[in-house]
Design a protein around this motif. Structure first.
Motif, PDB file in Angstrom:
ATOM      1  N   ASP A 197       0.831  -1.204   0.000  1.00 42.26           N
ATOM      2  CA  ASP A 197       0.000   0.000   0.000  1.00 42.26           C
ATOM      3  C   ASP A 197       0.864   1.251   0.000  1.00 42.26           C
ATOM      4  OD1 ASP A 197      -2.238  -1.572   0.014  1.00 42.26           O
ATOM      5  OD2 ASP A 197      -2.730  -1.245   2.129  1.00 42.26           O
ATOM      6  N   PHE A 198       1.945   1.237   0.775  1.00 48.98           N
ATOM      7  CA  PHE A 198       2.847   2.393   0.787  1.00 48.98           C
ATOM      8  C   PHE A 198       3.419   2.636  -0.599  1.00 48.98           C
ATOM      9  CE2 PHE A 198       7.148   4.121   1.005  1.00 48.98           C
ATOM     10  CZ  PHE A 198       6.942   5.294   1.722  1.00 48.98           C
ATOM     11  N   CYS A 199       3.876   1.587  -1.255  1.00 49.69           N
ATOM     12  CA  CYS A 199       4.512   1.742  -2.562  1.00 49.69           C
ATOM     13  C   CYS A 199       3.513   2.188  -3.632  1.00 49.69           C
ATOM     14  CB  CYS A 199       5.182   0.438  -2.971  1.00 49.69           C
ATOM     15  SG  CYS A 199       6.631   0.012  -1.967  1.00 49.69           S
ATOM     16  N   SER A 200       2.348   1.575  -3.663  1.00 49.63           N
ATOM     17  CA  SER A 200       1.355   1.952  -4.671  1.00 49.63           C
ATOM     18  C   SER A 200       0.754   3.319  -4.389  1.00 49.63           C
ATOM     19  CB  SER A 200       0.243   0.905  -4.743  1.00 49.63           C
ATOM     20  OG  SER A 200      -0.456   0.813  -3.510  1.00 49.63           O
ATOM     21  N   GLY A 201       0.896   3.777  -3.138  1.00 54.32           N
ATOM     22  CA  GLY A 201       0.346   5.084  -2.772  1.00 54.32           C
ATOM     23  C   GLY A 201       1.239   6.254  -3.100  1.00 54.32           C
ATOM     24  N   GLY A 202       2.429   5.993  -3.644  1.00 56.34           N
ATOM     25  CA  GLY A 202       3.335   7.079  -4.013  1.00 56.34           C
ATOM     26  C   GLY A 202       2.829   7.829  -5.232  1.00 56.34           C
ATOM     27  N   LYS A 203       2.331   9.024  -5.048  1.00 55.38           N
ATOM     28  CA  LYS A 203       1.713   9.791  -6.127  1.00 55.38           C
ATOM     29  C   LYS A 203       2.629  10.912  -6.616  1.00 55.38           C
ATOM     30  CE  LYS A 203      -2.038   7.386  -5.742  1.00 55.38           C
ATOM     31  NZ  LYS A 203      -2.349   6.351  -6.742  1.00 55.38           N
ATOM     32  N   ALA A 204       2.564  11.165  -7.903  1.00 55.76           N
ATOM     33  CA  ALA A 204       3.346  12.244  -8.515  1.00 55.76           C
ATOM     34  C   ALA A 204       2.556  13.537  -8.400  1.00 55.76           C
ATOM     35  CB  ALA A 204       3.656  11.912  -9.973  1.00 55.76           C
ATOM     36  N   THR A 205       2.366  13.993  -7.177  1.00 58.68           N
ATOM     37  CA  THR A 205       1.472  15.126  -6.923  1.00 58.68           C
ATOM     38  C   THR A 205       2.014  16.447  -7.442  1.00 58.68           C
ATOM     39  OG1 THR A 205       2.456  15.346  -4.720  1.00 58.68           O
ATOM     40  CG2 THR A 205       0.452  14.027  -4.899  1.00 58.68           C
TER      41      THR A 205
END
Length: 276
Positions: A197-205
């Motif tokens: 979840d941490f890895c997939s939650g990394g967003k290019a905000t």
């Protein structure tokens, strides 16, 4: 590795960039030329806790991983100053070079766009360590690195272009990776977080139509000819980054395990970019 004590190094100049007023340019001696200056960045407490952020570990480890990928990167060293742990980042822009941040090269928008960055880098050369590549090819490598180390902070002042006295422009090495690898988490949060979840939650905000860091890296690679960045991440042996973590003094077992698993999980995710 040995952590250098730079308490005796003189302060040459305060750093104007960033929110931490304690960032300071240091040098081994008062007469040292600019190419011997190092930016001192002390580790700060995590939010709501006395536990220190691992910004120094994130910056050091990411610099070593960038080298494994063959990317130009600011040299970093772990250090202490007056009892505080932190990181030294070598000055990659000594005179006569001048530095222009990406913010000054792009249209004024709330978020960056890849097409604007590609256009801004059209007349910019790639670093000499990347022969045969364009500046945007190398920038795409920076975004692949970000996807691997979960760096969400590639904003328009965290990449730059160097200019010499003749007006020639070259892409600066990648720098300022202190937000990577979950550096701001406490150990309690690391233990409770799901790694996937941490890895997939990394967003290019920092980018328009922000998806994941992996989506951004893929979009950048699609704008280029065949590039080696994802393959180099995929071919890195786990023992290589574990050796980097083992050399990072002061890293708790909880943090070491968390970072190790993040790198392994994101390596597999980045490897998807190599597959047809």
């Amino acid at each position: 590795m040995d952590i250098e004590d730079v308490s005796s190094w003189p302060a040459m100049q305060r750093e104007a960039e960033g929110q931490d007023a304690r960032k300071t340019w240091l040098a081994p001696s008062p007469a040292a030329p600019h190419d011997e200056w190092w930016l001192w960045k002390p580790s700060l407490p995590t939010k709501g806790s006395a536990e220190r952020r691992l910004t120094h570990i994130a910056e050091y480890a990411t610099a070593q991983l960038a080298r494994i990928m063959g990317l130009p990167v600011a040299e970093c060293r772990l250090a202490t100053r007056d009892g505080e742990i932190g990181i030294l980042s070598h000055n990659f822009c000594p005179p006569p070079f001048s530095l222009t941040h990406g913010a000054a090269l792009l249209p004024q928008r709330k978020h960056q766009r890849l097409r604007d960055i590609e256009e801004a880098l059209t007349a910019v050369a790639a670093p000499v360590s990347c022969p045969g590549l364009s500046a945007f090819d190398v920038f795409a490598g920076y975004l692949v690195l970000d996807a691997w180390v979960a760096n969400t902070d590639r904003h328009e002042r965290n990449w730059a272009v160097l200019e010499d006295l003749d007006g020639a422009h070259v892409l600066a090495p990648t720098f300022d990776h202190g937000s990577a690898l979950g550096s701001g988490l406490t150990d309690a949060r690391r233990e409770s977080r799901s790694i996937p979840d941490f890895c997939s939650g990394g967003k290019a905000t920092r980018y328009e139509d922000a998806g994941s860091l992996l989506d951004l890296a893929q979009s950048a690679l699609e704008r280029c000819d065949s590039l080696p960045w994802a393959e180099r991440v995929a071919s890195t042996r786990r023992e290589e980054w574990q050796a980097i973590l083992d050399s990072s003094e002061g890293l708790s077992q909880v943090a070491r395990t968390f970072i190790d698993n993040v790198l392994a999980t994101n390596q597999e995710r980045v490897s998807e970019l190599c597959r047809p």
